[in-house]
Design a protein around this motif. Sequence first.
Motif: not given
Length: 320
Positions: A191-198
Motif C-alpha cells: 500500500p502506498v498512500a496518495l494523500g487527500d484530494a479536495y
Amino acid sequence: GLGSTRTYSTHLAETWPVDGIILGTGGPQVWDFSSGPNDETYQQEVFQADEADGASEFPDAELVERSQYGSLDQPGWTFYRLTDDGRELHGFDDPIASPGSPIVKLDPAIIDFQEVMSFGAVWTTSTSFESVIDLTDTPGLGKYPAVSNVEAQLEVDAYGTMLLPDLGEIDVLRINELTTTTSTAFVEGNPVALGDAYVRSFYWVSPGLGIVAQITSTASSPVLNEPFPDNEFETAARFLRLTGGDSQPEPEIGIEVEVIGDFLSLSWEAVPGATVYEVLTSESLADESWQVLAAVGATQFVHPMGNDTRFYKVEVAEPE
C-alpha cells in the motif's frame, strides 16, 4: 425522472474564471448567470438502467442518466434509483472521465441529493470505490489497483433567484458540497498512500427543473501544495448553465385577498389544464412550515381570519 432531458451550456477549456459570481451564504441572493461559457453543450437524458451497456455492474440501480458533451462521441452513465430519502447513487460508467477504469461502483450507495431540501439543511455521505491509477508519468512506475474513500459534506447554504439566458429569472436553492477523497495505491502488493484530494462543487436547484447550474473547483491536494478550494474560489473545472429540457418551473399563482367580515376570501386565475388546487398556509415562509388547508376544484377559497400573522399560497395539485 424517466425520459426527462436537460441541456446545459458549458466550456471546452480546461478551466473557466468564476471570480465574483459564486457569492456568499444566506439570502436572498441574485446570481446573474445570463452570460457564461457557451462554446459546448452538455446533454442529460434518463433511461431505465437495463438500457445501458454497463447495467450488469449495478444490479440494484433502476435508472441511468446518460450524459454527453456535444463534441464527443462517447457518453457517460450515472446509475441510481429514487427512494423516499432522495437519489440513491450507485456508481458510474464514464470512459471520458476515467479512461483507465470507467466502471466506478460505490460501496455503499449514497444519497447524494435529498428528496426534500430547504435552506439550512446539512447532510454527509461516505463511500469507497476501487479503480486503477495511472502513475506512468513518474519514471519507473506504471498502473496500479487503488482504493479511494470519499467523504462529502453538503449544506443548502444560500437561496435567492438566478438569471439564465433562456429561462429568465427563477427561484433557486444552492447546495455547497465539499468532497474529500483519500486514495491508496497498491504497488506490487504494497500500500502506498496518495494523500487527500479536495473538490468543492456548488449546485443551484429549482422546483420542477432540478439542477439549473453547477460550478466545480479544480481538484486540490496538500501533497502538491495546491490551494484548498474555499467557498468563493476563482477558477472552475466545470461551469454548467441550464438552457433547455422537458421540465419547466411550476407556475406561480397570484392570489387576490379580500376581507369579508371575519373571513378572508382568496381568489386566483385558472391555470390551463389544472383541475384541483391546493391552498397552503404558513406562519414563517420557511419551506418546511407550509401546511395544506384544502384541496379545491374552484379558483376561490374562504378561510376564517385569526389573530396571528399568516401567509397563503396556491399550487396546482398533483394528479392522483
